[in-house]
Write an enzyme that holds these catalytic residues in place. Structure first.
Site, short mmCIF file in Angstrom:
data_model
loop_
_atom_site.label_atom_id
_atom_site.label_comp_id
_atom_site.label_asym_id
_atom_site.label_seq_id
_atom_site.Cartn_x
_atom_site.Cartn_y
_atom_site.Cartn_z
N HIS A 41 -7.68 3.77 7.95
CA HIS A 41 -7.61 2.31 8.00
C HIS A 41 -6.23 1.81 8.40
CE1 HIS A 41 -11.02 3.21 5.35
NE2 HIS A 41 -11.56 2.12 5.86
N CYS A 51 -14.51 3.48 10.26
CA CYS A 51 -13.71 4.37 9.41
C CYS A 51 -14.42 5.69 9.12
CB CYS A 51 -13.32 3.67 8.11
SG CYS A 51 -14.70 3.07 7.13
N ASP A 104 -5.95 8.47 5.50
CA ASP A 104 -6.62 7.17 5.56
C ASP A 104 -6.74 6.71 7.01
OD1 ASP A 104 -7.62 4.65 5.20
OD2 ASP A 104 -6.09 4.01 3.77
#
Length: 501
Positions: free
Chosen positions: A386, A140, A384
């Site tokens: 993820h 990430c 994000d």
């Protein structure tokens, strides 16, 4: 952002038990611990694998199990609406949007959806020296770093204030009026949205290219210009493709990270990623007029930046082109507190994000990296990484860009931000660099704390390089250095050691 390999992590009840597993591993003899390194193998291992650096069967099994679990974990997400206050401005990388009219919502939509969104991918070619074919669960921070660099390249290569002509409608958003100093909402009438909300538990979907809105109905004058820049847009995205030759792809970044003691499957901190990006840009041949500078000890040394960017220092003064100046991306690793964010620096972070020269911040919640691009009131706006998506073959002509742009803005409170982060800036020429130094210094002075987040000073510092951020190196505890001695320390710091503020 501690360096913990997912290959040595268990998930019990949905919680990663790193400490427990690492404690058990430390009790095992070295030859019984699974490793991707060239350590001495057990007596029953294949000597040929030691010579080639191949992982053993236990490592392969662990990697496969972790990959399968993470692909499931990050392959879907529960969608929830993000609410925006119609009477409070939203800041996105130096631009302000007051969402009280459809025109302003349209401007915000184009600004947000046009950012390059780089997420976990699966089924890409195997990373060298490992069995990993996905970065789910561990990459990430690399993805956040890619997004930060991508924004710098957008500013560097694309027309000023460029927006993606095929930007998708916003989804999962509400525009309402909030009562002052109260979390309760007033019953305001929402502004007409640019997309219908998705049902919960549905993976993010986008419209086909031929159904995407081509331009605003009001025929923005920039539309033709932005459409003409699409080939550059496509080329830029290919540089972040998940194939080994891509200069800023995960394969290249993981390879560069090996010099800091990192390998595929490790967690990466924001400071290490900053140096990885610097080396990636210096290594590539696709960019000749751009450099990346990484600050040392929370200090930007102006003379170092000049030496990096002023091409006249390495050319004949009589050469007409000797006045050329490389554009520069400045990355500043900082730590905004001890274990948690120091609230005194929130206003300072806001002022930095209001600057046009700012290209964002990589950091996030603990062990959960995010790319911050703005804020509204007391909440950060972020992209994000993820979300696990299938790999896209960027070598194909006219590949789809839809999975590289996000249409669902998300926010989180400032107090949940991890204090370890890296701030990015961009300057196209010497004059812009001087303006950047002045504007950022004003923003840094907005805090009431005795010590600023970082400083600009004349002179040169020591080039620790990426090797100084090895996760295997045990350096001194973080401390405050006197302003006049910031560059004098000979001790190298690892990725989690910063000047405490």
């Amino acid at each position: 952002m501690n360096s913990v390999s997912p290959s040595a992590a268990q998930y019990v009840g949905g919680v990663m038990q790193d400490e427990l597993v690492e404690g058990r591993r430390q009790q095992q003899p070295p030859e019984q611990q699974g490793s991707f390194s060239l350590s001495r193998p057990a007596q029953t291992s294949d000597p040929s694998k030691e010579a080639t650096g191949e992982p053993d069967e236990m490592d392969k099994l662990k990697a496969k199990l972790m990959s399968a679990w993470n692909n499931v974990k990050y392959g879907w997400t529960v969608k929830s609406k993000t609410s925006f206050n119609k009477i409070s401005p939203v800041i996105v990388l130096g631009h302000s949007y007051l969402l009280n009219s459809e025109d302003e919502v349209e401007r915000f939509r184009l600004a947000f959806v046009s950012r390059i969104w780089l997420t976990y991918r699966r089924e890409f070619p195997q990373l060298e020296g490992s069995t990993w074919t996905t970065d789910c669960g561990w990459g990430c921070m690399l993805r956040s770093g890619q997004m930060l660099l991508a924004q710098g390249l957008v500013v560097h290569l694309m027309p000023r204030d460029w927006t993606w002509p095929d930007a998708q409608p916003l989804t999962d958003v509400d525009f309402e009026v909030f009562r002052p100093r109260s979390p309760a909402r007033a019953g305001g009438v929402p502004i007409p949205s640019f997309g219908s909300p998705r049902r919960p538990s549905t993976p993010e979907k986008t419209l086909p290219r031929d159904q995407a809105p081509k331009c605003s109905q009001k025929k923005r004058p920039e539309c033709t210009r932005d459409r003409q820049a699409e080939p550059i847009h496509h080329k830029l995205v290919t540089w972040f493709g998940d194939q080994p030759p891509a200069p800023f792809g995960v394969h290249q970044l993981v390879g560069i990270g090996k010099s800091s003691g990192k390998k595929a499957g490790d967690w990466y901190g924001p400071s290490v990623v900053a140096h990885i990006l610097r080396k990636a840009v210096a290594k590539t041949s696709v960019l000749h007029n751009l450099a990346v500078y990484v600050a040392q000890d929370c200090t930007v040394y102006k003379e170092d930046v000049v030496r990096l960017c002023d091409l006249s220092l390495s050319h004949n003064p009589s050469d007409p082109s000797s006045q050329a100046w490389k554009s520069v991306i400045i990355l500043v690793p900082v730590r905004l507190g001890g274990e948690a964010l120091n609230p005194s620096y929130i206003e300072c972070v806001k002022n930095i994000l209001k600057l046009e020269c700012c290209i964002g911040i990589i950091g996030g919640k603990p062990k959960h990296s995010l790319y911050f691009i703005g804020f509204q009131d007391e909440q950060l706006l972020y992209l994000d990484p993820h979300y696990c998506q299938p790999v896209v073959d960027v070598t194909q002509a006219n590949f789809s860009l839809e999975s590289f742009h996000c249409s669902s803005p998300k926010k989180m409170p400032f107090n949940r931000m991890d204090p370890s982060c890296t701030i990015g800036f961009y300057a196209s020429n010497k004059k812009d660099f001087e303006s950047l130094c002045s504007a950022v210094s004003v923003a840094l002075s907005s805090t009431k704390e005795k010590y600023p987040i970082f400083t600009f000073v004349e002179g040169q510092g020591q080039d620790y390089g990426l090797e100084g951020h090895s996760s295997n190196h045990s350096g001194p505890a973080a401390h405050i250095l006197p302003p006049g001695k910031l560059g004098m320390s000979n001790n190298r710091r690892n990725s989690d050691e910063f000047v405490f503020l």
